[in-house]
Design a protein around this motif. Structure first.
Motif, PDB file in Angstrom:
ATOM      1  N   MET B   1     -98.336  -9.824  -6.983  1.00 51.89           N
ATOM      2  CA  MET B   1     -97.587 -11.060  -7.290  1.00 51.89           C
ATOM      3  C   MET B   1     -98.460 -12.040  -8.085  1.00 51.89           C
ATOM      4  SD  MET B   1     -94.416 -11.802  -6.194  1.00 51.89           S
ATOM      5  CE  MET B   1     -93.234 -11.613  -4.876  1.00 51.89           C
ATOM      6  N   VAL B   2     -97.905 -12.542  -9.143  1.00 43.80           N
ATOM      7  CA  VAL B   2     -98.653 -13.555  -9.898  1.00 43.80           C
ATOM      8  C   VAL B   2     -98.221 -14.926  -9.396  1.00 43.80           C
ATOM      9  CG1 VAL B   2     -99.067 -12.240 -11.978  1.00 43.80           C
ATOM     10  CG2 VAL B   2     -96.873 -13.369 -11.656  1.00 43.80           C
ATOM     11  N   ARG B   3     -99.026 -15.906  -9.650  1.00 44.75           N
ATOM     12  CA  ARG B   3     -98.678 -17.241  -9.130  1.00 44.75           C
ATOM     13  C   ARG B   3     -97.544 -17.862  -9.942  1.00 44.75           C
ATOM     14  NH1 ARG B   3    -100.558 -21.394 -12.198  1.00 44.75           N
ATOM     15  NH2 ARG B   3    -101.898 -20.778 -13.919  1.00 44.75           N
ATOM     16  N   ASN B 193     -94.316 -11.514 -22.584  1.00 48.96           N
ATOM     17  CA  ASN B 193     -94.714 -10.803 -21.370  1.00 48.96           C
ATOM     18  C   ASN B 193     -95.295 -11.758 -20.332  1.00 48.96           C
ATOM     19  OD1 ASN B 193     -93.881  -8.352 -22.300  1.00 48.96           O
ATOM     20  ND2 ASN B 193     -95.876  -7.729 -23.086  1.00 48.96           N
ATOM     21  N   TYR B 194     -96.108 -12.694 -20.800  1.00 47.32           N
ATOM     22  CA  TYR B 194     -96.713 -13.668 -19.890  1.00 47.32           C
ATOM     23  C   TYR B 194     -95.631 -14.379 -19.079  1.00 47.32           C
ATOM     24  CZ  TYR B 194     -99.405 -17.675 -18.285  1.00 47.32           C
ATOM     25  OH  TYR B 194    -100.006 -18.623 -17.500  1.00 47.32           O
ATOM     26  N   PHE B 195     -94.584 -14.791 -19.784  1.00 44.80           N
ATOM     27  CA  PHE B 195     -93.554 -15.570 -19.105  1.00 44.80           C
ATOM     28  C   PHE B 195     -92.609 -14.690 -18.289  1.00 44.80           C
ATOM     29  CE2 PHE B 195     -94.951 -18.250 -22.626  1.00 44.80           C
ATOM     30  CZ  PHE B 195     -95.332 -19.370 -21.915  1.00 44.80           C
ATOM     31  N   LEU B 196     -92.256 -13.526 -18.841  1.00 42.04           N
ATOM     32  CA  LEU B 196     -91.332 -12.637 -18.117  1.00 42.04           C
ATOM     33  C   LEU B 196     -91.918 -12.236 -16.769  1.00 42.04           C
ATOM     34  CD1 LEU B 196     -89.907 -10.291 -20.874  1.00 42.04           C
ATOM     35  CD2 LEU B 196     -88.631 -11.839 -19.391  1.00 42.04           C
ATOM     36  N   GLU B 197     -93.219 -12.064 -16.739  1.00 44.23           N
ATOM     37  CA  GLU B 197     -93.865 -11.632 -15.505  1.00 44.23           C
ATOM     38  C   GLU B 197     -93.864 -12.748 -14.473  1.00 44.23           C
ATOM     39  OE1 GLU B 197     -97.599  -9.932 -16.353  1.00 44.23           O
ATOM     40  OE2 GLU B 197     -97.600  -8.761 -14.496  1.00 44.23           O
ATOM     41  N   ARG B 198     -93.928 -13.975 -14.931  1.00 41.09           N
ATOM     42  CA  ARG B 198     -94.062 -15.097 -14.004  1.00 41.09           C
ATOM     43  C   ARG B 198     -92.726 -15.725 -13.603  1.00 41.09           C
ATOM     44  NH1 ARG B 198     -98.353 -13.998 -16.573  1.00 41.09           N
ATOM     45  NH2 ARG B 198    -100.407 -14.361 -15.678  1.00 41.09           N
ATOM     46  N   LEU B 199     -91.682 -15.464 -14.388  1.00 45.68           N
ATOM     47  CA  LEU B 199     -90.389 -16.083 -14.071  1.00 45.68           C
ATOM     48  C   LEU B 199     -89.537 -15.152 -13.200  1.00 45.68           C
ATOM     49  CD1 LEU B 199     -89.590 -17.665 -17.551  1.00 45.68           C
ATOM     50  CD2 LEU B 199     -90.225 -18.848 -15.452  1.00 45.68           C
ATOM     51  N   TYR B 200     -90.182 -14.523 -12.204  1.00 51.52           N
ATOM     52  CA  TYR B 200     -89.445 -13.528 -11.429  1.00 51.52           C
ATOM     53  C   TYR B 200     -88.464 -14.163 -10.451  1.00 51.52           C
ATOM     54  CZ  TYR B 200     -93.416 -14.640  -8.494  1.00 51.52           C
ATOM     55  OH  TYR B 200     -94.373 -15.305  -7.808  1.00 51.52           O
ATOM     56  N   SER B 201     -88.611 -15.454 -10.185  1.00 52.28           N
ATOM     57  CA  SER B 201     -87.698 -16.038  -9.194  1.00 52.28           C
ATOM     58  C   SER B 201     -86.426 -16.597  -9.838  1.00 52.28           C
ATOM     59  CB  SER B 201     -88.410 -17.118  -8.388  1.00 52.28           C
ATOM     60  OG  SER B 201     -88.788 -18.160  -9.259  1.00 52.28           O
ATOM     61  N   ASP B 202     -86.369 -16.650 -11.168  1.00 46.78           N
ATOM     62  CA  ASP B 202     -85.127 -17.085 -11.803  1.00 46.78           C
ATOM     63  C   ASP B 202     -84.060 -16.008 -11.636  1.00 46.78           C
ATOM     64  OD1 ASP B 202     -85.998 -19.512 -12.553  1.00 46.78           O
ATOM     65  OD2 ASP B 202     -86.436 -18.999 -14.641  1.00 46.78           O
ATOM     66  N   LYS B 203     -82.804 -16.429 -11.673  1.00 45.67           N
ATOM     67  CA  LYS B 203     -81.775 -15.418 -11.470  1.00 45.67           C
ATOM     68  C   LYS B 203     -81.369 -14.728 -12.769  1.00 45.67           C
ATOM     69  CE  LYS B 203     -77.431 -18.016 -11.696  1.00 45.67           C
ATOM     70  NZ  LYS B 203     -76.345 -18.623 -10.969  1.00 45.67           N
ATOM     71  N   LYS B 224     -90.338  -3.303 -13.254  1.00 42.59           N
ATOM     72  CA  LYS B 224     -90.680  -4.016 -12.024  1.00 42.59           C
ATOM     73  C   LYS B 224     -89.576  -4.990 -11.604  1.00 42.59           C
ATOM     74  CE  LYS B 224     -94.940  -6.228 -10.355  1.00 42.59           C
ATOM     75  NZ  LYS B 224     -96.203  -6.794 -10.881  1.00 42.59           N
ATOM     76  N   TYR B 225     -88.995  -5.681 -12.564  1.00 39.11           N
ATOM     77  CA  TYR B 225     -88.119  -6.805 -12.195  1.00 39.11           C
ATOM     78  C   TYR B 225     -86.652  -6.669 -12.597  1.00 39.11           C
ATOM     79  CZ  TYR B 225     -92.544  -9.243 -11.437  1.00 39.11           C
ATOM     80  OH  TYR B 225     -93.776  -9.598 -10.998  1.00 39.11           O
ATOM     81  N   ASN B 226     -86.343  -5.830 -13.612  1.00 41.60           N
ATOM     82  CA  ASN B 226     -85.003  -5.924 -14.199  1.00 41.60           C
ATOM     83  C   ASN B 226     -83.870  -5.528 -13.268  1.00 41.60           C
ATOM     84  OD1 ASN B 226     -86.087  -6.960 -16.444  1.00 41.60           O
ATOM     85  ND2 ASN B 226     -85.641  -5.249 -17.813  1.00 41.60           N
ATOM     86  N   ALA B 263     -85.556   1.981 -26.028  1.00 41.95           N
ATOM     87  CA  ALA B 263     -86.618   1.751 -25.044  1.00 41.95           C
ATOM     88  C   ALA B 263     -86.238   0.605 -24.106  1.00 41.95           C
ATOM     89  CB  ALA B 263     -87.929   1.450 -25.758  1.00 41.95           C
ATOM     90  N   LEU B 264     -85.734  -0.471 -24.665  1.00 37.50           N
ATOM     91  CA  LEU B 264     -85.378  -1.634 -23.842  1.00 37.50           C
ATOM     92  C   LEU B 264     -84.271  -1.290 -22.860  1.00 37.50           C
ATOM     93  CD1 LEU B 264     -87.291  -3.140 -25.650  1.00 37.50           C
ATOM     94  CD2 LEU B 264     -85.574  -4.925 -25.968  1.00 37.50           C
ATOM     95  N   GLN B 265     -83.263  -0.560 -23.342  1.00 41.83           N
ATOM     96  CA  GLN B 265     -82.161  -0.206 -22.449  1.00 41.83           C
ATOM     97  C   GLN B 265     -82.624   0.752 -21.358  1.00 41.83           C
ATOM     98  OE1 GLN B 265     -79.029   0.986 -25.202  1.00 41.83           O
ATOM     99  NE2 GLN B 265     -78.120  -1.041 -25.005  1.00 41.83           N
ATOM    100  N   GLN B 266     -83.543   1.639 -21.712  1.00 44.20           N
ATOM    101  CA  GLN B 266     -84.066   2.580 -20.727  1.00 44.20           C
ATOM    102  C   GLN B 266     -84.703   1.836 -19.557  1.00 44.20           C
ATOM    103  OE1 GLN B 266     -86.741   5.408 -22.498  1.00 44.20           O
ATOM    104  NE2 GLN B 266     -87.423   6.216 -20.535  1.00 44.20           N
ATOM    105  N   TYR B 267     -85.275   0.679 -19.851  1.00 42.81           N
ATOM    106  CA  TYR B 267     -85.941  -0.089 -18.811  1.00 42.81           C
ATOM    107  C   TYR B 267     -85.106  -1.284 -18.342  1.00 42.81           C
ATOM    108  CZ  TYR B 267     -89.969   2.900 -18.972  1.00 42.81           C
ATOM    109  OH  TYR B 267     -90.799   3.990 -18.849  1.00 42.81           O
TER     110      TYR B 267
END
Lengths: 704, 704
Positions: B1-3, B193-203, B224-226, B263-267
């Motif tokens: 988990m990142v801060r 990537n920096y932001f996508l990784e950290r904004l995991y609590s948004d809906k 991890k999050y999608n 690639a994006l749809q695959q993930y």
């Protein structure tokens, strides 16, 4: 020239009512509120006056002539009152009432009754089951749509009344006006063709259609008028489920959509596929000149939006215009390449400067202006400047992306008659439709030919060919036997491989020895056998007599095993594999003879690479048809392949057209594959279906 | 988990200004007006106070800690003030200023300088050339966008600032809110990537991207999050011209779009392609639950609109739900089939009754309500009823078609968080995206595998394989010679025809006599020869020794004539023609190893029937990949053809994946054609490109 549409100076409303919840009230109210200048005669059994207007109990009671009657009484009573209208010699009657064909068999009978009542009279009927008619030029709202649009020489013909109501609401909110709004309803008598033919003086027509009643006439009207007056058509029923919905909606089975679309476009109709496209496209055609070609300039204060717009632009077949060095100099402050990013801090003056430079460029045929609301952005002033650009005589569309901030700008653009949309993709969709239509008009060289009665081959060959037909008919066949096909194709100069039907194996051996030669091909021919290769009914590349005998026995066994009726075995010269094409023709119940060309062989369905046209076609248009397929670049010699002789392919298509033209007994012709290589062309498999055969629609054409 | 992302309690604005025309003023004003609760430190050389707030001349002068600095000074001065920020240990610096990579080489150098300044420090940088950042949860508007959106746990990450401004305006007008708005600018340091990784609590997250900086990390974050948090991505640069526009815009070359999309749809990223779709889709994801499957009910007071909507629905891969007899009974008043026409005179109560019946149906996964403004239509009351339907927990979208009359209804639906649009096609586009995402989430069986280090074959074979590579390397080759390819494919169990490279004609004759047998194939193999059949370098179906010798001389002549370097002639067993497929793999600079499958042979380009995936793949997902091609039904035995063994095709794809995984020296592998029939599979032509070879991108893969 047909006479002008209607000249209505007096209207009777049959079934008029005092009760504001009834349609019979709304119709009278609409006539009054829209300030119809002629006489209004409410016909009611109950009320003495409606909205202060004296009523009558029957139309026949009205002391003066009536030009239009609107009927809004229960379905069961409609025949009776319609009869009264006929007696009164009312030229146009609108039947608003529902309860006819759309409800099932009983309703269909009742609808038939209406037709019988007006038969031979001077009365024409619009509807039943419709919303009515608006003629804004005469301030005539003879409908139950609560809209009073301004006048503009644009008409909307709709097979859905509800969509008409939405359209009228949208029209008013978008600073547009109309001439006629016509709700077609069930089209028992008057249909789209009647109106399309008479509305030739309008500058623009939009149609929503669920079926086209007389396809050939529809195309003829297109040929006559569409170069002068754009007609935008939304034809519902692209999908099978949609076709079912239509059936339950207006009781008419929709035809195959790809065919309809191809035919309409061939005759210059602008085909759109969504309600949004219908509305948006109409706005641009109403307000803007046509582009002279497909090169577009984009001016934007948002680089990202310009990039996404460019993606859409390319997908729609449009191109980015090139800018001269001179203009690039003017643009130095902005980015100098198209799409032109005037940057986020662009004031209206920078937009103005760039737009003026760009619109003077020869290579720029149309302009899309994109705006996003940034801190410095002068939304309204920029909108005003965009409005001023009309002086350059090129089409200008705008996309102001955002919400509340840009809405004022969008409104201002509407007032200045610049079609403006929230999203650039909407504008580009519309621009693509305008560009398509402009290019259609420019192809003046392509005058749709009038069908000649008979082909040049007819005189010499028709006696023999008709004899072949009579033989097949006598045998009760619904396809022409192989020997007859061979003779027919020889007479019409379609290159086909030497081919002999054999009764027994020794005959086949002799045929090959005497004439065909090795390697050869053996195949089963039978009226019911459509997909020969799927069941192993074709054995190719037979190299010697041993193999030939073996192949023959194998096919004989197959015929027995599968119980293939009326089967024969046929020996043919082996043709080296080349490009496999399909050429075909069929008689469509609605549009007449349809020609088809595309990728053939086992890939026919997989590729779906097939183009259709309504016959007759000039050779030049056959060339265009071929060039629209995906296989065209390969035929033209892509990837180091030798080019094939396209004219020889056209010869085959032309011969197929001739056959369809000369012999009504042919329902459809299917050549698949037509093998072509750099120096040969050969119709390897030809099937000719006879007219008596039921259900031979175009679907057969992609079978092989 | 990142801060958590940031915790900003104090902001410095460097280049703050008193002049309302300057960005340095707007930024301070935005902080104040949005009621930022922390400290604001304007940094200015000229003003004493700005908007009543005391200024400082340098950040280092500020007596307290600073969490965020916003730089809006000329580009030339940015390095100097950034250095001061680093000295002050400010964790986040936003560089608003333009004049960096987007302007050319000199700007790129300056941008590089910024990176050097922050290297090894605790300072991270957003921008340069960006609009700034908004954190609505903290009432922080550290941007020059004049919007103060409400809070909602939705974020927008945009590589275009201007599109961000449009988005914020649209958000407010549509009763939506946001959490973060992040303008990425040139992405010198912080990226998506920096932001996508950290904004995991948004809906919900929306992204506009012109390039993806680290594709493999982007996919890992998706993995991890999608499944918990939908991310809608608009990736610009689908077309070549758009790619140019991007270059001139942010100085980054866009990658190949079809690969990126796959690639994006695959993930699990939700890929949209227009600005409208981005905005509209976001609204629906924000407000509605996901559908559990793809079956839709349509309720409409306009039959025509329902028909056109059904057309779109089918095209988007959605289906009309079936209705139970029970519900059909309830619907008796309306039409009883889906799409359900409640008829033009439907009051709101009829809508309510039908919606309730339909939403209780098991087969109905989502609902589209269409309304046109007719005389009886209760627009607002119907809108209120639609809002009440949320209790059924199924997604509900609406289309109110028209202008001024329906706009009130649309506004009411917005307030009730029912996504509503003017046109049904918009709603269905959005519904298709929701359905796609829901089905992605449901495929829980398909867990993306973590790459194993080496394949099961590696241990036994790697020494020998590496030896083959060393030999090729020693010869300076950039493709593996035919003999090595043969050995490699044998070791990795790829079925290939027996094949021998021959030095002279007698050797070929002996080979065939001893082992290959007639008929056989002769072909030229050479590193530079990609399109063998195009130049006649393959002679097939050679039946005897005479023909073999003749063919050999012919190829020798061809090699001389065309001066084909390093050419050899290779003799192979003749394989009966079957279905031609292509299987390939390549290393993409951004996304890693890409696997490719599709229709092969000479039709590869014509069909464009190719599916791509990022490796590694489970066998089950390879099966899905195959099923997505147009040739799949034919492989499965359509049209009376015998089905082929799909598992054996998957074996080949798997072996190709293993080879890519085991040997970094392989840049790409290209099997075309892979011939398959009911009882055989054979990789007829295999090319292996070595890593030293430059420019072997995925484009090579569709060559043959």
């Amino acid at each position: 020239m047909v006479r002008e549409l209607f000249n209505v100076r007096s209207v009777a409303v049959i079934g008029a009512s005092e009760n504001p919840k009834k349609l019979g009230y709304t119709i009278v109210k609409n006539l009054v509120h829209y300030r119809f200048r002629g006489a209004i005669y409410p016909i009611s059994l109950h009320a003495q006056t409606i909205l202060g207007i004296k009523t009558y109990t029957h139309v026949e009671e009205v002391p003066r002539d009536i030009d239009l009657a609107v009927i809004a009484v229960p379905a069961a009573v409609v025949p009776e009152v319609l009869r009264q209208c006929v007696n009164k010699v009312i030229p146009l009657v609108i039947v608003i009432s529902a309860g006819f064909k759309e409800t099932g068999e009983q309703g269909a009978c009742r609808e038939q009754q209406l037709l019988e009542i007006i038969a031979g009279s001077n009365t024409r009927l619009l509807g039943p089951n419709c919303l009515g008619l608006i003629d804004a030029a005469s301030s005539l709202n003879a409908s139950f749509a609560a809209n009073f649009p301004a006048y503009e020489p644009i008409s909307f013909i709709s097979q859905s009344g509800a969509l008409g109501a939405a359209f009228l609401d949208w029209i008013s909110a978008n600073h547009l006006g109309i001439h006629y709004f016509i709700s077609l309803g069930n089209k028992a008598d008057l249909d789209e063709n009647y109106f399309l033919e008479r509305l030739y003086s309008d500058k623009l027509i939009a149609c929503y259609l669920e079926d086209i009643k007389d396809g050939q006439q529809f195309l003829q009207i297109g040929q006559k008028y569409n170069c002068n007056r754009p007609v935008i058509v939304l034809k519902a029923g692209r999908s099978a489920s949609a076709a079912e919905a239509i059936r339950s909606h207006t009781g008419v089975l929709a035809g195959g959509y790809p065919l309809t679309k191809a035919a309409l476009q061939q005759y210059g109709y602008i085909v759109v596929e969504t309600i949004g496209d219908l509305f948006h496209t109409l706005k641009a055609f109403a307000w803007q000149p046509l582009p002279t070609f497909n090169r577009v300039a984009i001016v934007s204060n948002a680089g990202g939006a310009a990039v996404v717009a460019t993606d859409t632009l390319i997908e729609k077949g449009l191109e980015l215009a090139d800018l001269s060095l001179e203009t690039q100099n003017v643009l130095r402050s902005a980015s100098i390449h198209n799409p032109i990013d005037v940057a986020g801090d662009a004031l209206s003056e920078r937009y103005l400067q760039v737009m003026e430079a760009v619109l003077q460029e020869e290579d720029v045929s149309s302009l899309l202006v994109i705006l996003t609301p940034q801190v410095m952005t002068e939304i309204e002033k920029t909108a005003a400047y965009i409005g001023g650009m009309k002086k350059y005589g090129k089409p200008i569309l705008a996309s102001f992306i955002g919400g509340t901030l840009v809405d004022k700008g969008l409104k201002l653009l509407d007032e200045r008659k610049v079609p403006a949309y929230h999203f650039p993709e909407t504008a580009l969709n519309v621009l693509a439709a305008m560009t398509w239509y402009a290019s259609y008009r420019q192809r003046t060289a392509y005058n749709l030919p009038t069908p000649a009665l008979k082909s040049p081959y007819y005189e010499e060959h028709h006696a023999a060919v008709n004899e072949l037909y009579q033989q097949a008919r006598a045998l009760g066949l619904n396809t022409l036997p192989q020997v007859s096909v061979d003779e027919l194709t020889r007479r019409y100069h379609i290159a086909a491989p030497e081919s002999y039907v054999c009764k027994q194996v020794d005959q086949a051996v002799l045929c090959v020895r005497a004439s065909v030669g090795y390697p050869c091909v053996l195949k089963i021919v039978a009226p019911t056998l459509l997909h020969k290769s799927d069941i192993g009914a074709v054995i190719t590349n037979i190299k010697d007599e041993v193999a030939l005998r073996e192949a023959y026995y194998q096919l004989e066994a197959l015929i027995r095993e599968r119980k293939i009726a009326d089967a024969a075995i046929c020996v043919q010269k082996y043709i080296e594999p080349g490009r496999q094409l399909i050429v075909g023709a069929t008689r469509d119940a609605n549009f007449g003879t349809i020609l088809l060309f595309g990728s053939g062989g086992i890939y026919t369905e997989l590729l779906g690479d097939v183009v259709r046209r309504v016959a007759p076609l000039e050779r030049a248009e056959m060339l265009t048809m071929i060039s629209e397929t995906r296989i065209a670049p390969i035929l033209e010699g892509m990837r180091g392949q030798k080019a094939v002789d396209i004219q020889r392919i056209i010869d085959v298509i032309k011969a197929v057209e001739y056959l369809m033209q000369d012999y009504d007994f042919i329902q459809s012709i299917d050549i698949n594959p037509l093998l072509v290589s750099a120096d040969s062309i050969c119709a390897v498999d030809i099937k000719i279906f006879l007219n008596s055969a039921k259900n031979h629609t175009t679907d057969n054409m992609i079978e092989h």
